[in-house]
Design an enzyme around this catalytic site. Structure first.
Site, mmCIF file in Angstrom:
data_model
loop_
_atom_site.group_PDB
_atom_site.id
_atom_site.type_symbol
_atom_site.label_atom_id
_atom_site.label_comp_id
_atom_site.label_asym_id
_atom_site.label_seq_id
_atom_site.Cartn_x
_atom_site.Cartn_y
_atom_site.Cartn_z
ATOM 1 N N PHE A 270 14.947 -1.711 12.738
ATOM 2 C CA PHE A 270 13.341 -1.271 13.428
ATOM 3 C C PHE A 270 12.567 -0.968 12.228
ATOM 4 O O PHE A 270 12.416 0.268 11.590
ATOM 5 C CB PHE A 270 13.116 0.416 13.864
ATOM 6 C CG PHE A 270 12.409 0.441 14.858
ATOM 7 C CD1 PHE A 270 12.391 0.621 16.581
ATOM 8 C CD2 PHE A 270 11.474 0.978 14.098
ATOM 9 C CE1 PHE A 270 11.406 0.485 16.521
ATOM 10 C CE2 PHE A 270 9.903 1.404 15.223
ATOM 11 C CZ PHE A 270 9.789 1.189 16.524
ATOM 12 N N GLU B 222 -6.144 -23.482 -5.431
ATOM 13 C CA GLU B 222 -6.264 -24.054 -5.270
ATOM 14 C C GLU B 222 -8.049 -24.744 -5.114
ATOM 15 O O GLU B 222 -8.445 -25.183 -6.128
ATOM 16 C CB GLU B 222 -5.428 -25.864 -5.916
ATOM 17 C CG GLU B 222 -5.612 -26.998 -6.689
ATOM 18 C CD GLU B 222 -4.574 -27.532 -6.579
ATOM 19 O OE1 GLU B 222 -3.521 -26.743 -6.290
ATOM 20 O OE2 GLU B 222 -4.809 -28.492 -7.224
ATOM 21 N N VAL C 132 -1.144 2.564 17.517
ATOM 22 C CA VAL C 132 -3.302 2.454 17.334
ATOM 23 C C VAL C 132 -3.425 1.983 15.803
ATOM 24 O O VAL C 132 -4.839 0.846 16.607
ATOM 25 C CB VAL C 132 -3.367 4.015 17.197
ATOM 26 C CG1 VAL C 132 -4.776 4.693 17.536
ATOM 27 C CG2 VAL C 132 -2.891 4.605 18.746
ATOM 28 N N ARG D 54 2.643 -38.016 -3.539
ATOM 29 C CA ARG D 54 3.486 -37.428 -3.625
ATOM 30 C C ARG D 54 5.010 -37.204 -3.533
ATOM 31 O O ARG D 54 6.473 -37.511 -3.504
ATOM 32 C CB ARG D 54 3.396 -35.406 -4.169
ATOM 33 C CG ARG D 54 4.551 -34.997 -5.347
ATOM 34 C CD ARG D 54 3.752 -34.021 -5.627
ATOM 35 N NE ARG D 54 3.626 -34.263 -7.330
ATOM 36 C CZ ARG D 54 3.544 -34.508 -9.012
ATOM 37 N NH1 ARG D 54 4.920 -34.293 -8.410
ATOM 38 N NH2 ARG D 54 3.047 -34.371 -9.470
ATOM 39 N N GLU E 271 7.649 -25.994 -9.794
ATOM 40 C CA GLU E 271 7.846 -26.136 -8.376
ATOM 41 C C GLU E 271 8.648 -26.709 -8.242
ATOM 42 O O GLU E 271 9.633 -26.720 -7.227
ATOM 43 C CB GLU E 271 6.519 -27.710 -8.466
ATOM 44 C CG GLU E 271 5.465 -27.029 -7.922
ATOM 45 C CD GLU E 271 4.110 -28.500 -8.372
ATOM 46 O OE1 GLU E 271 3.807 -27.998 -7.184
ATOM 47 O OE2 GLU E 271 4.115 -28.902 -9.194
ATOM 48 N N LYS F 24 20.328 -6.327 18.398
ATOM 49 C CA LYS F 24 18.397 -6.893 18.393
ATOM 50 C C LYS F 24 18.731 -7.893 18.044
ATOM 51 O O LYS F 24 19.125 -8.574 16.627
ATOM 52 C CB LYS F 24 18.179 -5.905 17.915
ATOM 53 C CG LYS F 24 16.105 -6.179 17.198
ATOM 54 C CD LYS F 24 15.802 -5.080 16.743
ATOM 55 C CE LYS F 24 14.214 -5.726 15.538
ATOM 56 N NZ LYS F 24 13.977 -4.532 15.311
ATOM 57 N N GLN G 148 -7.184 -20.565 -8.468
ATOM 58 C CA GLN G 148 -6.056 -21.095 -9.530
ATOM 59 C C GLN G 148 -7.227 -22.269 -9.960
ATOM 60 O O GLN G 148 -6.739 -22.656 -11.135
ATOM 61 C CB GLN G 148 -5.294 -21.931 -8.687
ATOM 62 C CG GLN G 148 -4.636 -21.335 -8.313
ATOM 63 C CD GLN G 148 -3.583 -22.147 -7.089
ATOM 64 O OE1 GLN G 148 -3.392 -21.544 -6.152
ATOM 65 N NE2 GLN G 148 -2.709 -22.741 -7.655
ATOM 66 N N CYS H 277 1.159 -1.251 -0.218
ATOM 67 C CA CYS H 277 -0.140 -0.446 0.416
ATOM 68 C C CYS H 277 0.911 1.576 -0.222
ATOM 69 O O CYS H 277 0.350 2.579 0.664
ATOM 70 C CB CYS H 277 -0.912 -0.797 1.114
ATOM 71 S SG CYS H 277 0.421 -0.306 2.671
ATOM 72 N N CYS I 250 7.094 -13.392 -5.247
ATOM 73 C CA CYS I 250 6.704 -14.376 -6.009
ATOM 74 C C CYS I 250 8.642 -14.305 -6.972
ATOM 75 O O CYS I 250 8.910 -15.721 -7.498
ATOM 76 C CB CYS I 250 6.055 -13.929 -7.543
ATOM 77 S SG CYS I 250 4.341 -13.486 -6.848
ATOM 78 N N ARG J 190 2.630 -25.232 -3.645
ATOM 79 C CA ARG J 190 4.503 -25.386 -4.748
ATOM 80 C C ARG J 190 5.286 -26.639 -4.151
ATOM 81 O O ARG J 190 5.660 -26.271 -2.669
ATOM 82 C CB ARG J 190 5.007 -24.416 -4.349
ATOM 83 C CG ARG J 190 5.819 -23.941 -5.731
ATOM 84 C CD ARG J 190 6.116 -22.337 -5.848
ATOM 85 N NE ARG J 190 6.933 -21.736 -6.693
ATOM 86 C CZ ARG J 190 6.911 -21.306 -7.374
ATOM 87 N NH1 ARG J 190 7.517 -19.903 -6.032
ATOM 88 N NH2 ARG J 190 7.787 -20.436 -8.242
#
Ligand SMILES: Cc1cc2nc3c(=O)[nH]c(=O)nc-3n(C[C@H](O)[C@H](O)[C@H](O)COP(=O)(O)OP(=O)(O)OC[C@H]3O[C@@H](n4cnc5c(N)ncnc54)[C@H](O)[C@@H]3O)c2cc1C
Ligand code: FES
Ligand code: FES
Length: 1308
Positions: free
Chosen positions: A357, A782, A284, A859, A1240, A412, A747, A70, A169, A891
């Protein structure tokens, strides 16, 4: 030190206004002035852009500031600097009301396909940096904001700019590669080359060359970008005429007050002590969205100059409380550069924290009295609570200079380096008696060890007066292990790890101080090891892609690296996704009502409270389903079987109203004992049938002949798909004959059509499902999409109105399931040489509350030996029935889990023999003519070629030598390397799915419209299909178009899955195109010199059909488990990867240094797309095996429901060096144009990173005298790595005995 001001000391309390009417909100969007008379304090900028302005280029990925989809650029006039500040910001968190006199630039504002693409849009598209494209507008805007402020950034600036953006992706490499051209390192000198010319000028110094960087800079800030903004929003206008004045906006439940002076702010706080102060709204905003919090009064102090001021005082720097973290970092960096080093120890420690951060979008808006409060352990009084009283506000924060004998460090540790909340943080400072190494003062503070920051006071006190040396260290560790204890059930879990971290981080501090003391006091001898204390590698990532250019004629696009056909539209925000379909006039919104219990009987459902919520139209439960409820989603019967089980739905006028009402529904349950984990399922024998077995050879004999037998086990965690676009459906009743049109991000359009028709009780021919594109799928869309689409369709059918629902990220993660967690147990027999002669392996997959697509266990069995010949073998697969949301396709479909266990026993074999795993792997590798456990002969095998090429390209041998040397020299960081092969079977394991259809229309102007059964989810299927049709028809791809996938054009399609869609749909399209070509042949013969258009027209006038269907089914396949015979797969895809990593033995962090992949994709249809698939799959696998962890409570509640708590790989996780090579001269006679499936198969290659980590851990364990096989479950998280690097610190923090406590989360 913080300064807080008490409003109680002020005189007048009454003058402050809280007017009854709302002010006008004036702001600018893409240069257009907007005057909003009814600004709603609860509305975010994102909702306003998408729903009110129809600017759908800005996407919703998470609503919590964690994905960057966004991102927009905000421009604000700063009163203190009198300049316009441009910065990237998350529109999902920015309250609309905070935008008064702010200019918003969205992706639509900087360029479009029709007008002109902005260079930032063009380069990401051309560099193949946009696959599904859902993340692309956000990434474009982050880059744009960076360049707007800094037209010649360094690569490091760019990497920082992307800390708040995620892509699921691409694997990030192409994005960085494309944008590198803007940076100093990768771009042009900007006219600062030789003799002020351009560095890109030719060697002879061509005259009058226009510097491309100057050109680019002009383009970047040219009229298309900013001119529309300036007349309305000039610095002058704002500073003189439009001085911000106090504002008030009233909404349904909230009032937003924006004072313009400190006095007014204090008065308002006095009047409204419970008012929430909001600056960045990053905290908030999340409480409102996810915790249902309502704050009746919001106070926004951003207009107040004092709160943004920065003052340089004698003893430090004072930051106003509304000063953003980004600005604070700039000021501190300047101070570090200009002040003597001893004064800036604290600043450096703060900067180190700020670097990690959140992401830039958050730091750009988020912030960190007149009494002074020490920011010690008394400042925080509880989780997110401070010592401030209700009527107090924070004025400023004072960060002091450090003293000459003071050393300060901050640390950290988080699951992911970038944009992640810490597991443990620490800040430590020590001062010494001048000229000595004797501790005068010591402060050790830790976050993550309690709800608030805590100080290890007892330990610190014990160490005062002691010299800084081994004895002090020993005492410190013993004391801290006791003082920093944690309850074994503590929220957040990781108890041993968190406790160990306190010691490890102290040890790092100890070493750092030792090194500095040595420089200052010269007291200490050189230590044995190089003390590499940080894994931060500032090197710029580099990459190489190698592929074979196909020898074909100029016009043939097959084999060429052409760009994804939607990439440009995706980069400009013009690509339309399901939720971008404009609102219908009478449209309603749906929200799901889900179970909060894992296993329970529903006693009652009370909707009375929810009915009173504004905007509610109706509730839906099982009784409202006119057809069948066999899909299981809406069944209001006696039991719910997982948390997130859909019980019903609410339909309301808006999303907010629907969601509020859904949360107000009260459900009473009678709880039953749930089964959550695989171990619980094994104990209670809770399995689905059938239990599958594949067996070959003589197991007993195999073990008898073995020189060694060893047994082992491994758990592989599940994985969330985290497609950037969550599940969404828009259902539109057509008004007659029960017809319904659905826009779905799925899909599987046919599957959706069938289930919707069943739910509505109509024949399938009344339901049309349309899919334009998806923002990612990865198997998650799927079957599980039907959970939502059936409910939305039922609602639309009942109300006879369009109904929409896009799941929020937390809902999507809760409801839809993911990759099956696996537990594998094995017994392996092998010879002294390392040759494996017998294997007995059992897999248990956690299927959840329904079978769904749990054939994945088959599989897993088909891949149980990965790429190795094992003559005597038995594999069994159990599917555990548990009370988790049903797991589903992801996948690899079980293959990666099957192969992961194989690589584990292979590593065990090598480690137990003291041999290199690579030697043992190579020895056992399949060769041509071998046959698999399911009796498929491997004929066109390229595994050995991939292996040898990978070994040489990666420089494995030299790396191994260098790693051994490095490991000898370094005690606390270790390096590791691993080479892993993969062999992946291509075909659906369910025979009937191996079919596809296509429909091709040629229009009379010669343009061609293709439709096929496959869906586009970013993988470039439509692009490849256009390439195929272009070659077969012999016309340019510009004449060919694919609009969408729909069930009324190509029926009865298989889901786009199993990597087989290019093979299947490509062949079906080829079939259709060949039919059409045959019909055109007579017209070509008659007019051999004519054009395509001539032949098409002639055929039309001769009344020849220019529309044809194509069909394809994969020949010669079909496997039978009973007889272990028949061909399971059409062919196999092969690949090999070599990865090198570095681990920090003290914290468990790791850095991916290098990966080399060699992948056999046959004759690539499109090398750019195929390399994109290889890299994207690799990075997704990297997440699976090293980073992504789903946490479930023992009661089956998913605790990780968004990017804040569930970490997918980010930009910083890509290997510093990444080489991808597509194997040359490897045509495949089983698929379209000799290509191979690619979606895959490469995913598993990321296990090379896991095993490289395991290799590095082995080196660390060897330092403690531990050798031989050891268990490391997947993912190799920082916690697991640290715990496995057994040493003096881990020994001080032993695990609590299992069964003596209730853990926060369980391994499911
Ligand atoms: C994606 C993401 C990543 C994050 N990563 C981190 C991280 O790495 N580390 C971390 O610590 N936090 C992180 N956070 C949490 C949060 O962003 C930060 O704590 C941030 O500093 C909050 O600042 P804000 O201005 O946005 O807060 P807001 O939401 O505007 O307010 C936060 C709180 O402070 C109060 N407040 C603000 N100003 C004043 C004032 N002047 N006087 C009194 N009270 C005041 C508010 O009333 C509110 O209770 C992250 C958040 C997100 C969304
Ligand atoms: S949608 Fe805003 S950051 Fe994810
Ligand atoms: S292209 Fe980045 S999420 Fe799909």
């Amino acid at each position: 030190m913080e300064r807080a001001q008490e409003t109680g000391n002020m005189g007048d309390r009454t003058g402050t206004k809280t007017r009854s009417g709302s002010d006008e909100l004036i702001f600018f969007v893409n240069g257009k002035k907007i005057v909003e008379k009814n600004a709603d304090p609860e509305m975010t900028l994102l909702t306003y852009l998408r729903r009110k302005l129809g600017l759908t280029g800005t996407k919703l990925g998470c609503a919590e500031g964690g994905c960057g989809a966004c991102t927009v650029m905000l421009s604000r006039y700063q009163t203190h600097t009198k300049q316009l500040l441009h910065y990237a910001s998350n529109a999902c968190l920015a309250p609309l009301c905070s935008l008064h006199l702010v200019a918003v630039t969205t992706v639509e504002g900087i360029g479009s396909v029709a007008r002109k693409l902005h260079p930032v849009q063009e380069r990401i598209a051309k560099a193949h940096g946009s696959q599904c494209g859902f993340c692309t507008p956000g990434i474009v805007m982050s880059m744009y904001a960076l360049l707007r402020n800094n037209p010649t950034p360094m690569m490091a600036d760019m990497e920082e700019a992307f800390q708040g953006n995620l892509c699921r992706c691409t694997g990030y490499r192409p994005i960085l590669e494309g944008y590198k051209t803007f940076t100093v390192e990768g771009g042009c000198c900007g006219g600062r080359g030789q003799k002020n010319g351009c560095c890109m000028s030719n060697v002879n110094g061509a005259q009058n060359v226009i510097c491309c960087a100057i050109d680019m800079y002009n383009e970047l800030i040219s009229h298309i970008v900013f001119v529309p903004l300036l007349p309305l929003y000039s610095t002058q206008t704002l500073s003189k005429d439009r001085k911000p004045h106090s504002l008030c906006f009233h909404g349904e439940r909230m009032t937003w007050l924006q004072p313009d002076s400190l006095d007014e702010f204090l008065n308002l706080k006095w009047k409204h002590p419970d008012a929430r102060v909001v600056v960045g709204n990053t905290e908030v905003g999340q409480s409102v969205k996810f915790k249902n919090m309502v704050y009746p009064v919001i106070l926004a102090p951003t207009f107040i100059p004092e709160l943004s001021a920065v003052t340089h005082a004698e003893d430090g720097i004072v930051f106003g409380a509304a000063c953003t973290l980004s600005h604070m970092a700039v000021v501190l960096r300047q101070a570090v550069e200009s002040l003597p080093p001893h004064k800036t120890e604290v600043f450096l420690a703060v900067l180190e924290q700020l670097r990690w951060f959140a992401g830039v979008q958050i730091r750009n808006v988020a912030v960190n009295g007149s009494r002074e409060i020490q920011m010690d352990d008394g400042f925080f009084t509880g989780y997110r609570r401070t010592a401030l009283q209700p009527q107090q506000i924070l004025l400023s924060i004072h960060i002091p200079y450090s003293k000459k004998v003071e050393f300060v460090s901050a640390y950290k540790q988080s699951p992911r380096r970038e944009d992640d909340i810490s597991i443990v943080t620490a800040a430590m400072s020590v001062t010494f008696t001048p000229g000595t190494d004797v501790v005068e003062n010591l402060r050790l503070s830790f976050g993550g060890m309690a709800p608030t920051t805590v100080l290890a006071k007892k330990t610190a006190n014990r160490l005062i007066g002691r010299p800084w040396g081994e004895e002090l260290l020993e005492e410190a560790c013993n004391s801290m292990a006791e003082e920093m204890s944690l309850d074994p059930s503590v929220p957040g879990g990781m108890v041993t790890y968190r406790r160990t971290l306190t010691l490890s981080l102290f040890y790092k501090f100890y070493l750092t101080v030792l090194q500095k003391l040595r420089l200052q006091v010269c007291l200490f001898p050189i230590i044995r090891f190089k003390q590499q204390l940080s894994l931060y590698h500032p090197e710029t990532p580099s990459s190489v892609q190698i592929y074979q250019v196909q020898q074909s004629n100029q016009d043939d696009v097959v084999g060429r690296p052409i760009m994804h056909l939607s990439a440009m539209k995706q980069a400009t925000g013009e690509a339309v996704y399901c939720d971008d379909v404009p609102l219908y006039e009478n449209e309603l919104y749906l929200s799901l009502i889900t179970s909060s219990k894992a296993h329970a009987r529903i006693l009652s459902i009370d909707t009375s409270g929810a009915e009173r919520c504004p905007g509610v139209v109706c509730f839906l439960f099982a009784d409202d389903i006119p057809g069948s409820n066999t899909a299981g989603s809406l069944k209001f019967d006696e039991t719910v079987t997982c948390v997130g089980h859909i019980i019903g739905a609410v339909v309301a006028k808006t999303q907010l109203q629907a969601q509020r009402a859904a949360k107000a529904v009260r459900i009473e349950y009678e709880e039953r004992q749930p089964v959550i984990t695989i171990q619980e399922a094994i104990a209670t024998q809770s399995f689905y049938q059938p239990i599958r077995t594949i067996q070959k050879g003589d197991l007993e004999l195999g073990f008898k002949h073995a020189d060694h037998i060893l047994e082992g086990e491994m758990h592989i965690g599940g994985q969330e798909h985290f497609y950037l676009e969550t599940n969404v459906t828009l259902a539109v009743p057509r008004g007659e004959d029960g017809e319904m049109e659905l826009f779905v991000s799925t899909q599987a359009p046919t599957h959706t059509q069938s289930l919707v028709a069943m739910a509505l009780g109509v024949p399938a021919n009344r339901v049309v499902v349309r899919v334009k594109r998806m923002g990612g799928g990865f198997g998650g869309k799927e079957s599980r999409t039907t959970l939502l689409s059936t409910v939305v369709a039922v609602a639309a059918n009942k109300l006879k109105r369009p109904v929409r629902c896009m799941l929020d990220r937390d809902e999507d993660m809760l409801i839809t399931g993911g990759r099956h967690p696996f537990y594998g147990k094995y017994k392996v027999g092998f010879l002294n040489s390392g040759r494996v002669v017998a294997l007995d392996v059992t897999y248990y997959g956690n299927a959840g509350n329904s079978m769904d697509l749990s054939q994945i266990v088959e599989r897993a069995l088909f891949h149980m030996e990965n790429s190795y010949r094992v003559p005597n073998i038995r594999g069994r697969g159990f599917l555990c029935r548990t009370n988790l949301p049903s797991n589903t396709a992801f996948r690899g479909f079980g293959g990666p889990q099957g192969m992961m266990v194989a690589e584990n026993w292979m590593t065990d074999v090598a480690q137990s023999l003291g041999k290199s795993p690579e030697e043992v792997r190579r020895l056992n590798l399949y060769m041509k003519g071998d046959s698999t456990p399911f009796n498929q002969v491997l004929d066109q095998i390229t595994l050995d070629r991939c292996w040898d090429e990978c070994m040489s390209r990666s420089g494995y041998q030299q790396r191994r030598i260098a790693i051994d040397l490095y490991n000898r020299q370094n005690r606390w960081t270790k390096r590791g390397i691993a080479v892993v092969p993969t062999k992946f079977g291509i075909s659906f394991t369910a025979l009937f799915l191996n079919q596809a259809g296509a429909l091709v229309h040629i229009y009379t102007d010669g343009s061609v419209l293709l439709t096929h059964g496959g869906t586009e989810m970013g993988q470039g299927l439509h692009t490849k299909m256009v390439q195929v049709a272009s070659r077969v028809l012999g016309i340019p791809s510009s004449k060919i178009h694919i609009s969408e996938t729909s069930t009324n054009t190509v029926p009865n399609t298989s889901a786009t899955a199993a990597s087989a869609s290019s093979d299947l749909n490509g062949a079906a399209l080829k079939n259709a195109c060949e039919i059409l070509l045959k019909r055109l042949e007579p017209f070509k013969a008659k007019n051999p010199n004519g054009t395509w258009e001539d032949w098409v027209k002639a055929a039309y006038f001769d009344r020849v059909s220019l529309s044809a269907n194509g069909f394809y089914k994969t020949p010669d396949i079909g496997y039978d488990f009973e007889t272990n015979s028949g061909r399971a797969f059409s062919y196999f895809s092969y690949g090999v990867a070599c990865s090198e990593v570095e681990i920090d033995c003290l914290t468990g962090s790791h850095k991916n240094l290098s990966t080399t992949i060699v992948m056999d994709v046959g004759n690539s249809l499109n090398p750019a797309i195929d390399i994109g698939q290889v890299e994207g799959a690799f990075m997704q696998g990297l997440g699976l095996f090293t980073l992504e962890e789903l946490h479930y409570s023992p009661q089956g509640v998913l605790l990780t429901r968004g990017p804040g708590s569930y970490k997918i790989p980010a930009f910083g996780d890509i290997p510093t060096q990444l080489t991808v090579s597509l194997l040359r001269d490897a045509p495949n006679d089983k698929a379209i144009f000799a290509s191979k499936a690619v979606g895959e198969p490469p995913l598993f290659l990321a296990s090379s990173v896991f095993y490289a980590i395991k290799d590095a851990i082995s080196a660390a364990r060897a330092e403690s005298g531990i050798t031989g096989p050891f268990r490391l479950d997947s993912p190799a998280s920082a916690e697991r790595i640290r715990n496995a690097c057994s040493d003096r610190f881990t020994k001080l923090c032993p695990l609590a005995e299992a069964g003596t406590f209730i853990p926060w989360s369980v391994q499911v």
